[in-house]
Design an enzyme around this catalytic site. Structure first.
Site, PDB file in Angstrom:
ATOM      1  N   LYS A 178       0.891  -1.171   0.000  1.00  9.94           N
ATOM      2  CA  LYS A 178       0.000   0.000   0.000  1.00  9.94           C
ATOM      3  C   LYS A 178       0.925   1.216   0.000  1.00  9.94           C
ATOM      4  CE  LYS A 178      -1.889   2.995   1.896  1.00  9.94           C
ATOM      5  NZ  LYS A 178      -1.593   4.371   1.477  1.00  9.94           N
ATOM      6  N   GLU A 254       9.803   1.552  10.726  1.00  7.26           N
ATOM      7  CA  GLU A 254      10.783   2.639  10.568  1.00  7.26           C
ATOM      8  C   GLU A 254       9.985   3.928  10.657  1.00  7.26           C
ATOM      9  OE1 GLU A 254      12.754   1.528   6.907  1.00  7.26           O
ATOM     10  OE2 GLU A 254      13.877  -0.032   7.926  1.00  7.26           O
ATOM     11  N   CYS A 288      13.634  11.278   6.744  1.00  8.17           N
ATOM     12  CA  CYS A 288      13.502  10.861   8.147  1.00  8.17           C
ATOM     13  C   CYS A 288      14.817  10.998   8.899  1.00  8.17           C
ATOM     14  CB  CYS A 288      13.023   9.419   8.209  1.00  8.17           C
ATOM     15  SG  CYS A 288      14.138   8.300   7.322  1.00  8.17           S
ATOM     16  N   GLU A 390       8.691  16.471  15.296  1.00  9.28           N
ATOM     17  CA  GLU A 390       9.227  16.327  13.944  1.00  9.28           C
ATOM     18  C   GLU A 390       8.436  17.230  12.991  1.00  9.28           C
ATOM     19  OE1 GLU A 390       8.264  12.778  11.644  1.00  9.28           O
ATOM     20  OE2 GLU A 390      10.347  12.643  11.001  1.00  9.28           O
TER      21      GLU A 390
HETATM   22  P1  NAD Z   1       2.274   8.432   7.302  1.00 14.42           P
HETATM   23  O1  NAD Z   1       2.421   7.649   8.563  1.00 14.42           O
HETATM   24  O2  NAD Z   1       1.292   9.523   7.255  1.00 14.42           O
HETATM   25  O3  NAD Z   1       1.882   7.471   6.091  1.00 14.42           O
HETATM   26  C1  NAD Z   1       2.685   6.363   5.745  1.00 14.42           C
HETATM   27  C2  NAD Z   1       1.797   5.316   5.103  1.00 14.42           C
HETATM   28  O4  NAD Z   1       0.879   4.821   6.075  1.00 14.42           O
HETATM   29  C3  NAD Z   1       0.969   5.822   3.942  1.00 14.42           C
HETATM   30  O5  NAD Z   1       0.936   4.836   2.946  1.00 14.42           O
HETATM   31  C4  NAD Z   1      -0.406   6.006   4.575  1.00 14.42           C
HETATM   32  O6  NAD Z   1      -1.465   5.932   3.674  1.00 14.42           O
HETATM   33  C5  NAD Z   1      -0.443   4.847   5.549  1.00 14.42           C
HETATM   34  N1  NAD Z   1      -1.359   5.000   6.681  1.00 14.42           N
HETATM   35  C6  NAD Z   1      -1.720   6.136   7.313  1.00 14.42           C
HETATM   36  N2  NAD Z   1      -2.559   5.850   8.348  1.00 14.42           N
HETATM   37  C7  NAD Z   1      -2.714   4.500   8.360  1.00 14.42           C
HETATM   38  C8  NAD Z   1      -3.453   3.595   9.178  1.00 14.42           C
HETATM   39  N3  NAD Z   1      -4.186   4.025  10.208  1.00 14.42           N
HETATM   40  N4  NAD Z   1      -3.380   2.282   8.914  1.00 14.42           N
HETATM   41  C9  NAD Z   1      -2.620   1.816   7.894  1.00 14.42           C
HETATM   42  N5  NAD Z   1      -1.903   2.629   7.075  1.00 14.42           N
HETATM   43  C10 NAD Z   1      -1.945   3.951   7.304  1.00 14.42           C
HETATM   44  O7  NAD Z   1       3.743   8.934   6.947  1.00 14.42           O
HETATM   45  P2  NAD Z   1       4.152   9.871   5.722  1.00 14.42           P
HETATM   46  O8  NAD Z   1       3.634  11.237   6.002  1.00 14.42           O
HETATM   47  O9  NAD Z   1       3.808   9.191   4.456  1.00 14.42           O
HETATM   48  O10 NAD Z   1       5.742   9.860   5.846  1.00 14.42           O
HETATM   49  C11 NAD Z   1       6.467  10.745   6.628  1.00 14.42           C
HETATM   50  C12 NAD Z   1       6.881  10.084   7.938  1.00 14.42           C
HETATM   51  O11 NAD Z   1       7.632   8.905   7.668  1.00 14.42           O
HETATM   52  C13 NAD Z   1       7.796  10.939   8.787  1.00 14.42           C
HETATM   53  O12 NAD Z   1       7.417  10.822  10.130  1.00 14.42           O
HETATM   54  C14 NAD Z   1       9.172  10.312   8.577  1.00 14.42           C
HETATM   55  O13 NAD Z   1      10.098  10.540   9.613  1.00 14.42           O
HETATM   56  C15 NAD Z   1       8.814   8.879   8.458  1.00 14.42           C
HETATM   57  N6  NAD Z   1       9.857   8.134   7.767  1.00 14.42           N
HETATM   58  C16 NAD Z   1      10.656   7.293   8.477  1.00 14.42           C
HETATM   59  C17 NAD Z   1      11.686   6.601   7.835  1.00 14.42           C
HETATM   60  C18 NAD Z   1      12.607   5.682   8.586  1.00 14.42           C
HETATM   61  O14 NAD Z   1      13.339   4.941   7.948  1.00 14.42           O
HETATM   62  N7  NAD Z   1      12.604   5.697   9.908  1.00 14.42           N
HETATM   63  C19 NAD Z   1      11.874   6.783   6.455  1.00 14.42           C
HETATM   64  C20 NAD Z   1      11.042   7.654   5.771  1.00 14.42           C
HETATM   65  C21 NAD Z   1      10.020   8.320   6.428  1.00 14.42           C
END
Ligand code: NAD
Length: 486
Positions: A178, A254, A288, A390
Site C-alpha cells: 500500500k 521505521e 527521516c 518532527e
Molecule cells: P504516514 O504515517 O502519514 O503514512 C505512511 C503510510 O501509512 C501511507 O501509505 C499512509 O497511507 C499509511 N497510513 C496512514 N494511516 C494508516 C493507518 N491508520 N493504517 C494503515 N496505514 C496507514 O507517513 P508519511 O507522512 O507518508 O511519511 C512521513 C513520515 O515517515 C515521517 O514521520 C518520517 O520521519 C517517516 N519516515 C521514516 C523513515 C525511517 O526509515 N525511519 C523513512 C522515511 C520516512
C-alpha cells in the site's frame, strides 16, 4: 492525465466499486493521475492472490531461481531508469538529481543486495553433547514469513518501498504493497517490471488508497497477512501495531525522527557546513534521517550560522527537470500548511529567524505549488515545541554548546532515536560521542552514507526492529530449528 490502477495477481485492475482519487502535482497542483482507491474487496483480492502465489509456483521456486529473478528486476529497473525518474519526479516534485543519484538507483540496488544476502548467509548449527556420548546436531532452516503487508510513505517512495519488497521477495515471501496516496506512480511501474521479467502472478501486488477507513487500514487488519512492515509517522505506527496485535502478527517499523547534528570546533568547517546543509535541506527537508536540531560548539557558532545561511539563500525553487533549480516543494498543500504552522510557532516561541520563515516568491505558473522557504532559526529554548516535534520540512534550529556532555544530553533529550551526525577531527571523541547518543545510526563526518549490509532502524519512538543485510532476514523469515539425534 493517466489512470493508475491496482496491480493484483499480475493484472492492472480498477477498484471493484469504481472509486478513485486525484493525484496532483506538488509543483503546480496540476492533475497528474486519477488513482483507483482500494476498498476491503480489493485488499482481500490482493491478499488472496499473494497467498495463492505462496502456495503455488513462487513457493516452489528454489532460492537460486528467486535470486536470478530479482537480479532481473534490478536490471529491468535500470533499463527503464528514465521512466522511473520521470514518475518519481512527477509524484514528489523533487529535483531530477536526487532521483538519478539516489532514489532510483537505490531502488534497483535494493533487489540486488538482498538477492546477494540470501545467497550467501549461512544458517547456524550446533553440535550438542548428549549423555550417551553420541551427540546431536542442531541446525536452523529459514522459511518465508508468508504474505507480508508493506505500507510505505511518500518522501522517498521508490527507495523506501523497494527496501522492503526486495528482502521480502528474496526470502520467498509474497507482498501486498500500500504505497502512500501522495506517490502512487513508481510502485505501479514496478508491477510492469515484475510482469516483464516473469515474476509469477500474485507475488507482488499493489493496492492504492489512504490509511484510516481505506486500503492501509484494511490491509493491516487483514487476518491473512502474516507480517507487516511499515515506514511512516510514529502515530501511524501505533495504529498499525494495534492492528497487528490481532492474530499476533510480527511488525517492523521505521518511524519518525528529530535528529541532532553536532559540530565541534575542530571539525573540517567547510565539510561540516556542507554536511549539515544536506542533512537539513536535501529533498526539501523531507528525510527521516534529516537534521532539525543543530548544535555547534561556541567558538565557531556565529561563523557557522553565517555560512549555512549563505548556502541556504542560494537555493533555487522550481520544476524538478529545470537544471537551473535545485529545490522542490512540500509533497502536498496539507504538508505545506503543517510546516508553515511550525514556522509560525517558532516565532511565537521566541526564535530568531536567521533566514526564510515563509513562502518564497515563485514564478506565476508555479504559484499553486506547495512551496516553503528553507528556514534557519536560533534562540529557541530546548523545550520549545519546534525543538521537540518532527516538522519534516526544510528547516533547522542552531544552538551553541560549550561542552561535550551538555551536547550529548541535548541530543538525547527527545522521544525519538533515529540518527545523528557528528563532525569532528578528534576520532577518540567521535567514537565516545557515537556510543553515547541513543539512536540507531550515527554518522561521523558524513550523513546518509549507506552500506545496505548494515543494520538500519530507530531507537525509542523511531522504530521497532532493524532491517538491512542479514538483519532483514530476521524479519522476513522464520527460523526453524531441526534437532537430529546421532
Ligand atoms: P504516514 O504515517 O502519514 O503514512 C505512511 C503510510 O501509512 C501511507 O501509505 C499512509 O497511507 C499509511 N497510513 C496512514 N494511516 C494508516 C493507518 N491508520 N493504517 C494503515 N496505514 C496507514 O507517513 P508519511 O507522512 O507518508 O511519511 C512521513 C513520515 O515517515 C515521517 O514521520 C518520517 O520521519 C517517516 N519516515 C521514516 C523513515 C525511517 O526509515 N525511519 C523513512 C522515511 C520516512
Amino acid at each position: 492525465m493517466q489512470h493508475i490502477n491496482h496491480f493484483i495477481n499480475g493484472e492492472f485492475v480498477s477498484a471493484v466499486d469504481g472509486k478513485s482519487f486525484e493525484k496532483r502535482s506538488p509543483v503546480d497542483r496540476r492533475l497528474i493521475a486519477q488513482v483507483s482507491e482500494g476498498g476491503k474487496v480489493d485488499v482481500d483480492r490482493a491478499v488472496h492472490a499473494a497467498r495463492a502465489a505462496l502456495n503455488g509456483e513462487w513457493g516452489a521456486f528454489t532460492m537460486e531461481q528467486r535470486v536470478e529473478i530479482l537480479y532481473g528486476v534490478a536490471d529491468e529497473i535500470t533499463r527503464r531508469f528514465d521512466d522511473f525518474v520521470e514518475a518519481e519526479m512527477a509524484d514528489t516534485g523533487q529535483p531530477k538529481s536526487i532521483m538519478t543519484h539516489a532514489f532510483i538507483p537505490r531502488g534497483a540496488a535494493n533487489f540486488k543486495i538482498f538477492a546477494d544476502v540470501i545467497k550467501n548467509v549461512p544458517n547456524e548449527s550446533f553440535q550438542t553433547t548428549t549423555p550417551d556420548g553420541l551427540g546431536a546436531l542442531n541446525y536452523a532452516i529459514r522459511v518465508p514469513k508468508g504474505v507480508v503487508g508493506v505500507v510505505s510513505p511518500w518522501n522517498a517512495p521508490f527507495l523506501l518501498m523497494t527496501w522492503k519488497v526486495g528482502p521480502a521477495l528474496a526470502c520467498g515471501n509474497t507482498v501486498v504493497v500500500k504505497p502512500s496516496e501522495e506517490t502512487p506512480l513508481t510502485t505501479t511501474l514496478l508491477g510492469e517490471v515484475m510482469n516483464k521479467v516473469g515474476v509469477p502472478k500474485g507475488v507482488f501486488n499493489v493496492v492504492h488508497g489512504f490509511g484510516p477507513d481505506s486500503a492501509g487500514e484494511y490491509l493491516t487488519h487483514h487476518p491473512k497477512v502474516d507480517a507487516i512492515t511499515f515506514t511512516g509517522e510514529t502515530t501511524t505506527g501505533a495504529a498499525i501495531m494495534k492492528a497487528a496485535s490481532e492474530g499476533m502478527r510480527d511488525v517492523s517499523f521505521e518511524l519518525g525522527g528529530k535528529n541532532a547534528g553536532i559540530v565541534f570546533a575542530d571539525s573540517d568547517f567547510d565539510k561540516a557546513v556542507d554536511g549539515i546543509y544536506k542533512s537539513s535541506f536535501l529533498n526539501s527537508g523531507q528525510v527521516c534521517l534529516g537534521t532539525e536540531r543543530v548544535y555547534v560548539e561556541r567558538p565557531i557558532f556565529d561563523k557557522f550560522v553565517e555560512a549555512l545561511k549563505k548556502k541556504v539563500e542560494k537555493v533555487r525553487h522550481g520544476r524538478p527537470d529545470d537544471e537551473n533549480c535545485n529545490f522542490g516543494p512540500m509533497i502536498s498543500h496539507e504538508h505545506q500548511a503543517k510546516v508553515l504552522s511550525y514556522y509560525a510557532k517558532a516565532v511565537e516561541e521566541g526564535a530568531t529567524v536567521v533566514t526564510g520563515g515563509g513562502v518564497p516568491s515563485i514564478p506565476e505558473e508555479l504559484k499553486e505549488g506547495a512551496w516553503v522557504e528553507p528556514t534557519i532559526w536560533t534562540g529557541l529554548a530546548e523545550d520549545a515545541t519546534v525543538m521537540k516535534e518532527e516538522i519534516f520540512g526544510p528547516c533547522c534550529h542552531i544552538a551553541p554548546f560549550d561542552d561535550e556532555q551538555q551536547v550529548i544530553n541535548w541530543a538525547n533529550d527527545t522521544e525519538y532515536g533515529l540518527s545523528t551526525t557528528v563532525w569532528t577531527r578528534d576520532l577518540s571523541r567521535a567514537h565516545r560521542v557515537a556510543a553515547k547518543i541513543n539512536v540507531g545510526i550515527t554518522w561521523i563526518n558524513s550523513w546518509f552514507l549507506r552500506d545496505l549490509r548494515t543494520a538500519f532502524g530507530g531507537s525509542k519512538q523511531s522504530g521497532i526492529g532493524r532491517e538491512g543485510g542479514v538483519h532483514s532476514l530476521e524479519f522476513y523469515t522464520e527460523t526453524r530449528n531441526v534437532c537430529v539425534k546421532l
